[in-house]
Motif scaffolding. Sequence first.
Motif, short mmCIF file in Angstrom:
data_model
loop_
_atom_site.label_atom_id
_atom_site.label_comp_id
_atom_site.label_asym_id
_atom_site.label_seq_id
_atom_site.Cartn_x
_atom_site.Cartn_y
_atom_site.Cartn_z
N LYS A 164 0.82 -1.21 0.00
CA LYS A 164 0.00 0.00 0.00
C LYS A 164 0.85 1.27 0.00
N ASN A 165 2.13 1.13 0.25
CA ASN A 165 3.00 2.30 0.33
C ASN A 165 3.43 2.84 -1.02
N ASN A 166 3.11 2.11 -2.09
CA ASN A 166 3.44 2.57 -3.43
C ASN A 166 2.24 2.38 -4.35
N THR A 167 2.26 3.11 -5.47
CA THR A 167 1.13 3.09 -6.40
C THR A 167 1.64 2.96 -7.82
N VAL A 194 -2.40 9.18 -8.40
CA VAL A 194 -1.10 9.65 -7.94
C VAL A 194 -0.09 8.50 -8.04
N GLU A 195 0.59 8.44 -9.15
CA GLU A 195 1.66 7.45 -9.35
C GLU A 195 2.73 7.65 -8.30
N SER A 196 3.21 6.56 -7.71
CA SER A 196 4.22 6.69 -6.66
C SER A 196 5.11 5.45 -6.64
N MET A 197 6.13 5.48 -7.51
CA MET A 197 7.05 4.35 -7.60
C MET A 197 8.49 4.85 -7.56
N LYS A 198 9.33 4.07 -6.92
CA LYS A 198 10.75 4.40 -6.83
C LYS A 198 11.49 3.78 -8.02
N GLY A 199 12.66 4.29 -8.29
CA GLY A 199 13.49 3.70 -9.32
C GLY A 199 13.66 4.58 -10.54
N GLU A 200 14.61 4.19 -11.38
CA GLU A 200 14.92 4.95 -12.58
C GLU A 200 13.75 4.93 -13.55
N ARG A 223 7.90 7.61 -11.78
CA ARG A 223 7.39 8.86 -11.21
C ARG A 223 6.90 8.64 -9.79
N ASP A 224 7.19 9.59 -8.92
CA ASP A 224 6.65 9.58 -7.57
C ASP A 224 5.98 10.93 -7.34
N PHE A 225 4.68 10.96 -7.60
CA PHE A 225 3.95 12.22 -7.49
C PHE A 225 3.71 12.64 -6.04
N HIS A 226 4.00 11.76 -5.09
CA HIS A 226 3.90 12.16 -3.69
C HIS A 226 5.07 13.07 -3.31
N THR A 227 6.25 12.68 -3.72
CA THR A 227 7.43 13.47 -3.36
C THR A 227 7.78 14.52 -4.41
N ALA A 281 -2.63 19.15 -12.37
CA ALA A 281 -1.50 18.78 -13.23
C ALA A 281 -1.35 17.26 -13.32
N VAL A 282 -1.80 16.55 -12.28
CA VAL A 282 -1.78 15.08 -12.33
C VAL A 282 -2.75 14.59 -13.39
N SER A 283 -3.93 15.21 -13.44
CA SER A 283 -4.89 14.87 -14.49
C SER A 283 -4.32 15.17 -15.87
#
Length: 270
Positions: free
Chosen positions: A155-158, A186-192, A195-199, A249-251
């Motif tokens: 649940k910590n990522n999207t 709100v896309e929220s994934m780490k890595g190359e 996108r992480d729209f939370h941060t 802007a996310v939309s």
Amino acid sequence: MKFLGFSTKNNWLNYCLVFWSSSLLCACSGQEQKQEGTQPQTHTCSMIFIDKSVSVNVDKGFANEKYTKIINELIEKNINGKGDKLAVYFIHENTAKAKVAEVMSRSELEVSEGANTTDSEALKTAFALDLSKERSIFKQLIIRQLSAQNASSSKNNTDIQATLPLIDKEVAKGYNVKVYYLSDMVESMKGEHRRDFHTNPPADDAAAVGWAREDASKLKALLPNISSVQIFIAKPFEPTASTRKNNPAVSAYWQRLFEELGVTTEIEEI
């Protein structure tokens, strides 16, 4: 013996040839008519992606009421008989492997050719009853998924981007695919290249469009069938939600991403 200038033996052979040729022609003609009159029916696959990440809570309140209504309406509209399908996935860190339900309609209107008016109406009534029962079962099954809790760390990522190959695969099967995102998007994934729209959310539409173009250039070759899909986005926010919470802007990012991927129909926010 002579008959019309042919011997009896030759006349019989010619008759057989003419009869065989005529029969073959009729058979071929009948087959062509059958093929022309029985075009394959396109069934609808409704794909429902329910956000189960930490930023979305749909088990009660406004979002639950909104999503329940959407599910009821889409089932009434899209499940119309045998072959129509519903596929439900949870959105979180491992979206690609998060299918939680898949059901297909079995209701079928029996052929009533040659039946009298009374029998024909009886068949239609029986079909309508079967379809109504089936839709009711599907509604209950999927609405239950709204209140399902995600207690795992997923649940910590999207990972919304992971929905794209799933969609493309269903389109490739020949379905008329309709996609419903029940998510804040709100896309929220780490890595190359993720996108992480939370941060780091897009600051404005210009940034969103730039990012969408960049991401689409990496994804497009992997999604050869996605252009015909219909996409509906239902966010969990109340109409009075601030732009800080419901970032326009996310939309803009998702609208432009789907456009760059070749989706030809307008992306609808519902």
